[in-house]
Design a protein around this motif. Sequence first.
Motif, PDB file in Angstrom:
ATOM      1  N   VAL A  41       0.848  -1.195   0.000  1.00 50.57           N
ATOM      2  CA  VAL A  41       0.000   0.000   0.000  1.00 50.57           C
ATOM      3  C   VAL A  41       0.882   1.243   0.000  1.00 50.57           C
ATOM      4  O   VAL A  41       1.917   1.297   0.677  1.00 50.57           O
ATOM      5  CB  VAL A  41      -0.922   0.004   1.243  1.00 50.57           C
ATOM      6  CG1 VAL A  41      -1.658   1.328   1.379  1.00 50.57           C
ATOM      7  CG2 VAL A  41      -1.911  -1.155   1.163  1.00 50.57           C
ATOM      8  N   ILE A  42       0.486   2.263  -0.760  1.00 55.54           N
ATOM      9  CA  ILE A  42       1.230   3.527  -0.810  1.00 55.54           C
ATOM     10  C   ILE A  42       0.752   4.417   0.331  1.00 55.54           C
ATOM     11  O   ILE A  42      -0.445   4.715   0.442  1.00 55.54           O
ATOM     12  CB  ILE A  42       0.998   4.234  -2.158  1.00 55.54           C
ATOM     13  CG1 ILE A  42       1.434   3.327  -3.305  1.00 55.54           C
ATOM     14  CG2 ILE A  42       1.734   5.572  -2.205  1.00 55.54           C
ATOM     15  CD1 ILE A  42       0.870   3.742  -4.647  1.00 55.54           C
ATOM     16  N   LEU A  43       1.678   4.851   1.197  1.00 55.83           N
ATOM     17  CA  LEU A  43       1.330   5.700   2.342  1.00 55.83           C
ATOM     18  C   LEU A  43       1.934   7.080   2.161  1.00 55.83           C
ATOM     19  O   LEU A  43       3.142   7.215   1.946  1.00 55.83           O
ATOM     20  CB  LEU A  43       1.839   5.070   3.641  1.00 55.83           C
ATOM     21  CG  LEU A  43       1.580   5.859   4.933  1.00 55.83           C
ATOM     22  CD1 LEU A  43       0.084   6.024   5.179  1.00 55.83           C
ATOM     23  CD2 LEU A  43       2.242   5.173   6.125  1.00 55.83           C
ATOM     24  N   GLU A  44       1.103   8.114   2.232  1.00 53.50           N
ATOM     25  CA  GLU A  44       1.557   9.504   2.113  1.00 53.50           C
ATOM     26  C   GLU A  44       1.105  10.308   3.322  1.00 53.50           C
ATOM     27  O   GLU A  44      -0.004  10.120   3.821  1.00 53.50           O
ATOM     28  CB  GLU A  44       0.981  10.154   0.851  1.00 53.50           C
ATOM     29  CG  GLU A  44       1.459   9.559  -0.446  1.00 53.50           C
ATOM     30  CD  GLU A  44       0.855  10.260  -1.644  1.00 53.50           C
ATOM     31  OE1 GLU A  44       1.344  10.030  -2.770  1.00 53.50           O
ATOM     32  OE2 GLU A  44      -0.120  11.030  -1.468  1.00 53.50           O
ATOM     33  N   SER A  45       1.959  11.210   3.784  1.00 53.06           N
ATOM     34  CA  SER A  45       1.559  12.169   4.812  1.00 53.06           C
ATOM     35  C   SER A  45       1.842  13.571   4.289  1.00 53.06           C
ATOM     36  O   SER A  45       2.936  13.861   3.814  1.00 53.06           O
ATOM     37  CB  SER A  45       2.317  11.922   6.123  1.00 53.06           C
ATOM     38  OG  SER A  45       3.707  12.051   5.930  1.00 53.06           O
ATOM     39  N   ILE A  46       0.844  14.433   4.333  1.00 50.20           N
ATOM     40  CA  ILE A  46       0.948  15.789   3.786  1.00 50.20           C
ATOM     41  C   ILE A  46       0.527  16.783   4.849  1.00 50.20           C
ATOM     42  O   ILE A  46      -0.629  16.783   5.312  1.00 50.20           O
ATOM     43  CB  ILE A  46       0.059  15.942   2.533  1.00 50.20           C
ATOM     44  CG1 ILE A  46       0.455  14.909   1.473  1.00 50.20           C
ATOM     45  CG2 ILE A  46       0.163  17.356   1.983  1.00 50.20           C
ATOM     46  CD1 ILE A  46      -0.491  14.831   0.301  1.00 50.20           C
ATOM     47  N   VAL A  47       1.463  17.614   5.287  1.00 48.79           N
ATOM     48  CA  VAL A  47       1.189  18.636   6.302  1.00 48.79           C
ATOM     49  C   VAL A  47       1.142  19.987   5.615  1.00 48.79           C
ATOM     50  O   VAL A  47       2.112  20.397   4.966  1.00 48.79           O
ATOM     51  CB  VAL A  47       2.273  18.615   7.397  1.00 48.79           C
ATOM     52  CG1 VAL A  47       2.024  19.710   8.409  1.00 48.79           C
ATOM     53  CG2 VAL A  47       2.306  17.258   8.087  1.00 48.79           C
ATOM     54  N   ASN A  48       0.025  20.678   5.737  1.00 49.82           N
ATOM     55  CA  ASN A  48      -0.169  21.934   5.011  1.00 49.82           C
ATOM     56  C   ASN A  48      -0.655  23.031   5.955  1.00 49.82           C
ATOM     57  O   ASN A  48      -1.833  23.341   6.020  1.00 49.82           O
ATOM     58  CB  ASN A  48      -1.167  21.729   3.868  1.00 49.82           C
ATOM     59  CG  ASN A  48      -1.333  22.990   3.031  1.00 49.82           C
ATOM     60  OD1 ASN A  48      -0.436  23.824   2.960  1.00 49.82           O
ATOM     61  ND2 ASN A  48      -2.498  23.132   2.423  1.00 49.82           N
ATOM     62  N   PHE A  49       0.253  23.591   6.740  1.00 45.60           N
ATOM     63  CA  PHE A  49      -0.070  24.750   7.573  1.00 45.60           C
ATOM     64  C   PHE A  49       1.228  25.436   7.953  1.00 45.60           C
ATOM     65  O   PHE A  49       2.314  24.861   7.875  1.00 45.60           O
ATOM     66  CB  PHE A  49      -0.862  24.362   8.825  1.00 45.60           C
ATOM     67  CG  PHE A  49      -0.124  23.455   9.773  1.00 45.60           C
ATOM     68  CD1 PHE A  49       0.715  23.972  10.753  1.00 45.60           C
ATOM     69  CD2 PHE A  49      -0.271  22.080   9.702  1.00 45.60           C
ATOM     70  CE1 PHE A  49       1.388  23.136  11.626  1.00 45.60           C
ATOM     71  CE2 PHE A  49       0.395  21.243  10.573  1.00 45.60           C
ATOM     72  CZ  PHE A  49       1.233  21.770  11.537  1.00 45.60           C
TER      73      PHE A  49
END
Length: 308
Positions: free
Chosen positions: A18-26
């Motif tokens: 499974v492809i796991l992504e974490s995106i923090v946008n602040f």
Amino acid sequence: LVAQLAEIFLVQAQQKGVILESIVNFSGVDYVVGDQYRVNQILMNLLANAIKFTSRGKKVQLLVSASYPQPGQVMFKFMVRDEGIGMSAEFLQRIFKPFEQESAATVRKFGGTGLGLSIAQNLAHLMNGSIEVTSKENQGTQFTVTLPFELSATAKVNEENSGEKQETQILPAILHGHRILLVEDNTMNREIAMAILEKVGLLVDTAVNGQEAFEKFTRSLPGTYKCLLMDIQMPIMNGYEATRAIRSSSHAEAASIPIIAVTADVFAEDVARVMACGMNAYVSKPLDYRKLIQVILEVLEKDTVVKK
């Protein structure tokens, strides 16, 4: 917190393909005041489910954003989005009720108790936040957790954070290269614990029940393991039985190998039972990994002093 969660679940995601992504946008947030442990508990439940119900080649994302509804406050939004099997509209109406599962077939295929989402919702509400879900069958699911925090930028927080960084840098040097035996029957708990322990330099062998732990230890050469991390509630042979069997075995380190109990039962009589069966220390569930590492360090230091 997000970086740590991504690191913990990356191994589990890779094993499933499974492809796991974490995106923090602040931006504009240095420190906030809140219960990191409970936020971690919510997101761990959601990420574990997302990976569990998502098939090879599909994607799971953890998205974090922030807004500022009033001075001194920040509202964080955590979205866990997957491309998994999704849920029916009927099941979405009862998804947060304890012990709910979509079907018996789901339980047989994926396991679980149906308690994780109920716990996550209760924790979100206790922190004056909310949790919402949208999903379509065979199209994936998105959980959105919204939690308010107080903004903070005090010197005290800076000092505490500096101390934590120093501790993190020192721990791997102390623990690096020691091998331990992790005994845990729950797959997710085992993989998460392994990721944390290996991150601080420990070498980890595993056993899925007390019988397997007993066999691995008694067949090992003296000096193989520095300590055993022993779950209590396990099939075939529980932690108490395994510890008593190890202590009464003919292995050269049967009496001296440090054994740390991992238990959800922390009443005085339970702790007394842990010690009475021959264990050296205990950590409580759900695991506080900083406390776990601290206990391992204490046990290893005592073991070193005794041998000297």
